[in-house]
Design an enzyme around this catalytic site. Structure first.
Site, mmCIF file in Angstrom:
data_model
loop_
_atom_site.group_PDB
_atom_site.id
_atom_site.type_symbol
_atom_site.label_atom_id
_atom_site.label_comp_id
_atom_site.label_asym_id
_atom_site.label_seq_id
_atom_site.Cartn_x
_atom_site.Cartn_y
_atom_site.Cartn_z
ATOM 1 N N VAL A 61 0.756 -1.148 0.157
ATOM 2 C CA VAL A 61 -0.119 0.103 0.057
ATOM 3 C C VAL A 61 0.990 1.159 -0.056
ATOM 4 O O VAL A 61 0.390 2.369 -0.313
ATOM 5 C CB VAL A 61 -0.879 -0.129 1.070
ATOM 6 C CG1 VAL A 61 -0.260 0.279 2.435
ATOM 7 C CG2 VAL A 61 -2.096 0.863 0.998
ATOM 8 N N TYR A 62 2.080 0.979 0.106
ATOM 9 C CA TYR A 62 3.099 2.308 0.337
ATOM 10 C C TYR A 62 3.090 2.828 -1.074
ATOM 11 O O TYR A 62 3.820 2.302 -1.969
ATOM 12 C CB TYR A 62 4.177 2.037 0.784
ATOM 13 C CG TYR A 62 4.431 1.759 2.430
ATOM 14 C CD1 TYR A 62 3.217 2.048 3.169
ATOM 15 C CD2 TYR A 62 5.554 1.339 3.053
ATOM 16 C CE1 TYR A 62 3.537 1.542 4.553
ATOM 17 C CE2 TYR A 62 5.599 0.941 4.216
ATOM 18 C CZ TYR A 62 4.478 1.024 4.950
ATOM 19 O OH TYR A 62 4.618 0.808 6.490
ATOM 20 N N SER A 63 2.375 4.064 -1.368
ATOM 21 C CA SER A 63 2.456 4.572 -2.662
ATOM 22 C C SER A 63 2.089 3.767 -3.669
ATOM 23 O O SER A 63 2.508 3.701 -4.842
ATOM 24 C CB SER A 63 4.077 5.254 -3.079
ATOM 25 O OG SER A 63 4.085 6.234 -1.954
#
Length: 344
Positions: A61-63
């Site tokens: 989900v990070y970026s």
């Protein structure tokens, strides 16, 4: 660098690990964290490895996957020298197949993460949040399949409650599935809720803590002080609402104590805050982040020395808050305390 066992497992992790949420940063949250490209990320990885930091933590989900992609580029050609920790379960889209920990979602998510990371196995996969809509047995059996297939080495969780971890561990033991050996948790001098239930559980069940946001969501950087406005360039202007809250008076009480200890020890405020965490029970590794080389080298200075007992006591006192029910009687009443001594 000190290396510690990750919970009740044979995996040894460094006392400090690197959080790659700053890699490829974009969007209202991750864009404020940092936006290191592959070249800069590779330099940060170089510095980490020189210091003995070989565990790198990220999440799908990070970026929207960019963090994993940049990390994969940064470690290219030296996969055997690093440990990769990533996470999944949070939404990656609006459709029903794009969130959660169902069998289909986990298998697809792991395959996608492997592709982005440019590797054929993940050292530690953590479920980023509890999925109440999927039976725990389904989650565990899928993780068992992924471990047996060689795609995962170890499994853990992040941001689970005590009953969610404990029920999962009980079912894993009942069915012979892999046990969670790690719990990635928020823990800092301005956020000690981890101590009430999750720390005793970790001690009892052999679940090691990987600590995220050890500087209290950017509040313990040394740039925030009592009686002064928030620095103009502070990322808190854009991210405060995303993170764990803390009352102003409690924050400044802790900052006052940190500044006093830092002056006495000849260290920076962040180094003191991180070193305090490294003395706590169950903590296997503290995840540090950095947008540039200067920040990284400063955070790396949190190891190789130790706070004195008196300094720890001063920080403990300044950061202490009343435990929520049903935990406060165990701290306040003698009979309860004898039966259930605190973990710290």
């Amino acid at each position: 660098m000190d290396y510690r066992p990750l919970g009740a497992s044979g995996l040894k992790v460094p006392a400090l690990s690197f959080g790659a949420g700053t890699f490829g940063g974009s969007g209202p949250l991750f864009g404020h964290w940092g936006n290191s490209d592959a070249k800069e990320a590779r330099r940060l990885v170089d510095i980490c490895l020189e210091a003995g930091v070989n565990l790198f933590d990220t999440a799908d989900v990070y970026s929207n996957g960019a963090s994993e992609e940049v990390l994969g580029e940064a470690i290219k050609g030296r996969r055997d020298a690093v440990l990769i920790s990533t996470k999944t379960s949070l939404p990656m889209g609006d459709g029903p197949a794009n969130w959660g920990s169902s069998r289909s979602r986990l298998i697809r998510s792991v395959d996608a993460a492997l592709k982005r990371l440019g590797t054929d196995y993940i050292d530690l996969l953590q479920l980023h949040a509890f999925d109440a809509s999927t039976p725990i047995e389904e989650v565990l059996s899928t993780l068992d399949h992924l471990v047996r297939s060689g795609k995962l080495r170890y499994v853990g969780v992040s941001n689970f409650s005590g009953w969610q971890v404990m029920k999962s561990l009980g079912l894993a033991e009942k069915h012979g599935y892999p046990r969670y050996v790690a719990h990635q948790v928020y823990y800092s001098l301005v956020g000690r809720d981890y101590e009430w239930e999750l720390m005793p559980l970790g001690l009892d069940q052999g679940v090691g803590a990987l600590v995220w946001s050890p500087l209290g969501w950017g509040r313990l950087t040394g740039k925030i002080r009592r009686g002064k406005p928030l620095p103009e360039k502070s990322r808190l202007h854009g991210t405060a609402d995303f993170g764990p809250p803390v009352e102003d008076e409690q924050l400044f009480k802790v900052i006052d104590a940190l500044e006093a200890v830092a002056a006495e020890a000849g260290k920076t405020v962040p180094q003191i805050a991180i070193n305090w965490l490294l003395q706590r029970p169950t903590v296997a590794s503290v995840i540090i982040g950095a947008r540039n080389e200067e920040q990284l080298r400063q955070n790396l200075g949190a190891v190789g020395w130790a706070l004195t007992a008196e300094q720890i006591a001063a920080l403990d006192e300044a950061s202490a808050v009343t435990a929520p029910y049903p935990y406060f009687p165990y701290r306040r009443q003698e009979g309860f305390a004898r039966l259930n001594p605190p973990a710290v």
